[in-house]
Design an enzyme around this catalytic site. Structure first.
Site, PDB file in Angstrom:
ATOM      1  CB  CYS A 240      -1.060   0.066   0.991  1.00 53.52           C
ATOM      2  SG  CYS A 240      -0.133   0.175   3.767  1.00 53.52           S
TER       3      CYS A 240
ATOM      4  CB  CYS B 217       4.881   0.459   1.414  1.00 54.50           C
ATOM      5  SG  CYS B 217       4.182  -1.696   2.632  1.00 54.50           S
TER       6      CYS B 217
ATOM      7  CG  ASP C  39      -1.098  15.238 -30.197  1.00 57.35           C
ATOM      8  OD1 ASP C  39      -0.581  15.701 -31.298  1.00 57.35           O
ATOM      9  OD2 ASP C  39      -1.392  14.079 -31.071  1.00 57.35           O
TER      10      ASP C  39
ATOM     11  CG  ASP D 136      -3.127  10.260 -31.263  1.00 60.69           C
ATOM     12  OD1 ASP D 136      -2.899  11.021 -31.138  1.00 60.69           O
ATOM     13  OD2 ASP D 136      -3.554   9.304 -32.572  1.00 60.69           O
TER      14      ASP D 136
ATOM     15  CG  ASP E 209       0.716  13.082 -27.958  1.00 60.60           C
ATOM     16  OD1 ASP E 209       1.765  13.711 -28.108  1.00 60.60           O
ATOM     17  OD2 ASP E 209       0.202  12.559 -29.489  1.00 60.60           O
TER      18      ASP E 209
END
Length: 746
Positions: free
Chosen positions: A46, A49, A454, A638, A642
């Site tokens: 978790c 830690c 973009d 996309d 990017d």
């Protein structure tokens, strides 16, 4: 319990799959006497830690910095060579309770899959035991309580114990092992009070049963394990979804190259055997496997996945080409400048890694609160026990009250406060065609104030659209489409798609860098460049009319036609961008495409700030500038170029058509041709964020009321378990109540 652990199979650990070789081969020198190493860390469960590791390493002499990536359990550590070394760092981690090994994405995925299966088995055992014990409880209390004899009650309690003890011993192992490691390192994590509460509940239940007591709490212990294992399994699934980067990079990286030997012969060799100065051959339709300079041949290079540039690069002698780009038509000889390491693709990958790790410092609200949970609960329970002893209460009832405090404050409500809302909001997002890939994406989406788009494939549709398709002669479009099926050129592929052609013409011949030709009724038909089809004048006219369009020409005897193809805006882009501006978001366009293709799109959408021709590092630089100004940036993109920006932004979204690497870097993906899902995701996230905070306050209020009552001894462990479960039900009900509200927010 030890016997159960010895006989039951354990999930694979990193120790079983990590390479046992000299650590020096994994070390990356950074210069100035500083080195870096990526380690896979076993035992991270978790967010609590993360500070244990980072703070613990900070005390080690020579450590420059350390960053933990929770999603793939990777630790990146940098140190001064003169003061420490990798083995000392690993030894230090061992003292903190964590085993570390050189990071290998494939090994980590194998371990994660094994752990997920193990947790699922534990969940099944806990669920089976819970249902059976609850059935026994119903059997005991369904009749008149006064009619139940002591012998009957003892029988049902011992029967429950026979189910609960082995079930707890097996199903509780994920928590017991984590708690044992933390205690061995003299640390506290959330699994310590969970383990303590479960074991004390079972232990006290056994004592109560042995002493013919009225109450036993076996069902509470098993129910607690069931809820917590459910949350841990869902968290595992979320983490594994976001970790496909290595596999996606491998899809673009070539494993071999066609090397031209000194005598002119060709040999397929591993990419690792290619060095700078070698000559390689790249054939049509192949991905370029190296960075280098063309020495011979002409072709068109599709580099949209690397740079974002939509127009094909006309490559000839003296031009640079990059690994991962696609050779569309001609055969090229390339003099290698970089192959296995140091390519542009490697640079993109490194930027992605750095961006992901910098974002890993984000602490989800529930995890930050949970970091304080363990010490506070233990101190409170111990103080309660000692306090009652001080005022003269016997140790047995004092211990029962302390156990009650541990149980009533178990972190179910805290643990469900965020996931319960996420499940409901994820359903609303799914209806809005948005799929989440990151467990904390909703929180970060809610904080966004700046959006960067973009252009290519994001504001525009991924495939170029054919201009004036409705006005074209059907026979010309059909013949052109059948010719296009024989070409590797991306514009030809778009034309073939627009024409809906299914069968290519017989006898197709492709001339590299020019086009394709075939005989139709004894007359040659051509499709390709304007010079190849003798349509220079028509192509020039179309270019003047549509400066942002690309052209491809058709000729058949005396018949000529020039097709215009260009990226078209998503159908609702104008309305969506306008709605986002009205909502107060600052909007920019950052694109790898040429500036004269970006500017018209920005003007149509009313976006004042735009930039074209940007490299991945330049996009990252702009995002870092905005972050330094206190902006929370949403990146929508996309392409491969990017991916670093998507990972480096505060939060990111990609269309489902994105290159796989971009999807792996994004926190969410949206489906369909509409841009509206981006706006809908932001609206739903803002509502979800308010509900998450509300749920956390509910959990805090519950503890503020329940804990003092438990400390005063007015609550039994059974009532504490019911109250703990009740708080979880309230939190979940609050999230479910918001289902319609989340949809109405859009």
């Amino acid at each position: 319990m030890d016997q159960v652990e010895a006989s039951a199979p354990s999930p694979p650990t990193l120790a079983a799959v990590a390479p046992a070789s000299d650590l020096s081969i994994f070390v990356q020198p950074l210069g100035d006497g500083i080195s870096r190493l990526d380690l896979a860390v076993d035992g991270i469960t978790c967010a609590a830690c993360m500070p244990i590791i980072e703070t613990g390493l900070a005390r080690e002499a020579g450590i420059v910095q350390s960053r933990v990536n929770l999603s793939n359990r990777r630790l990146t550590v940098e140190w001064r060579d003169a003061e420490t070394n990798p083995q000392r760092i690993i030894d230090r981690l061992a003292r903190l309770g964590f085993r570390a090994f050189p990071f290998d994405a494939g090994s980590v995925e194998t371990v994660e899959a094994g752990e997920a299966r193990f947790i699922l088995k534990c969940l099944g055992v806990a669920g089976f035991a819970m249902m059976n014990i609850m059935l026994l409880s119903v059997s005991v209390w369904s009749g008149n309580v006064t009619d139940i004899t002591q012998e009957q009650r003892d029988f049902f309690h011992w029967l429950s114990a026979l189910i609960a003890v082995p079930a707890v011993a097996y199903a509780g192992r994920p928590f017991f092992r984590s708690a044992r490691s933390a205690l061995a390192a003299r640390q506290l994590n959330m699994d310590v009070p969970i383990s303590l509460g479960v074991l004390l509940a079972v232990g006290m239940s056994l004592v109560e049963t042995a002493q013919h007591g009225t109450h036993a709490y076996f069902d509470s212990a098993v129910m607690l394990l069931f809820f917590l294992l459910t949350g841990r399994y869902l968290e595992q699934l979320m983490r594994r979804k976001t970790r496909a980067v290595a596999a996606n990079i491998a899809a673009l990286k070539a494993h071999s190259a066609l090397k031209i030997l000194a005598d002119g012969t060709l040999r397929q060799v591993p990419i690792a055997a290619i060095v700078a100065g070698d000559l390689v051959l790249v054939r049509p339709g192949e991905r370029v496997s190296v960075d280098g300079v063309v020495t011979d041949g002409h072709s068109e290079i599709d580099q949209s996945l690397i740079t974002g540039e939509t127009a094909p690069l006309l490559a000839g002698p003296g031009d640079s080409v990059f690994a991962g780009t696609l050779n569309s038509s001609g055969t090229l000889r390339v003099r290698v400048s970089a192959a296995a390491r140091g390519t542009l693709l490697d640079e993109v990958t490194n930027l992605l890694d750095i961006a992901v790790e910098s974002r890993s410092a984000y602490r989800r609200l529930a995890d930050r609160a949970a970091q304080l949970y363990s010490p506070v609960v233990h101190v409170t329970a111990l103080a309660t026990f000692l306090g009652w002893l001080t005022i003269g209460l016997a140790w047995q009832p004092a211990l029962i009250i302390a156990i009650t405090v541990l149980i009533i404050t178990c972190p179910c409500a805290l643990g469900l406060a965020i996931p319960a809302v996420q499940v409901v909001a994820s359903g609303a997002l799914f209806k809005a065609n948005v799929l989440l890939q990151s467990s904390d994406a909703l929180e970060r989406l809610a904080e966004v104030d700046t959006i960067i788009f973009d252009k290519t494939g994001t504001l525009t549709l991924p495939e170029p659209a054919l201009l004036g398709a409705a006005q074209l002669a059907p026979d010309i479009l059909e013949l052109s489409g059948r010719l296009a099926l024989g070409s590797h050129h991306p514009l030809a592929k778009a034309l073939a798609l627009a024409s809906k052609a299914e069968l290519p013409l017989d006898g197709l011949i492709e001339e590299p860098g020019r086009g394709v030709r075939a005989l139709i009724d004894g007359i040659e038909a051509r499709l390709g460049s304007a010079t190849f089809c003798d349509t220079e004048a028509e192509a020039a006219d179309l270019a003047r009319q549509f400066p942002d369009a690309s052209t491809i020409s058709f000729a058949h005897g005396e018949r000529r036609h020039v097709f215009g193809l260009r990226q078209s805006l998503r159908p609702d882009a104008v309305e969506t961008v306008a709605a986002l501006r009205r909502a107060g978001f600052a909007i920019e366009i950052l694109s790898g495409d040429r500036n004269d293709a970006v500017a018209p799109i920005a003007e149509i959408l009313g976006i004042e700030r735009s930039a074209g021709g940007l490299k991945p590092a330049e996009k990252i630089a702009r995002i870092e500038t905005l972050k330094a100004q206190g902006r929370k940036v949403l990146m929508v993109g996309d392409g491969l170029n990017d991916a670093p920006a998507l990972a480096g932004a505060h939060v990111s979204i990609s269309p489902i058509t994105a290159v796989h690497l971009a999807q792996a870097a994004a926190d969410a993906v949206f489906l369909g041709d509409r841009l509206a899902p981006v706006a809908e995701a932001l609206a739903i996230a803002r509502k979800a964020r308010r509900l998450m905070v509300g749920n956390l306050w509910l959990a805090v209020a519950y503890n503020a009321i329940a804990v003092p009552i438990a400390i005063l001894g007015f609550v039994t462990p059974l009532i504490a378990a019911l109250a703990m479960s009740g708080s979880s039900v309230i939190v979940t009900a609050n999230a479910l109540r918001a289902r319609q509200a989340a949809l109405e927010e859009v």
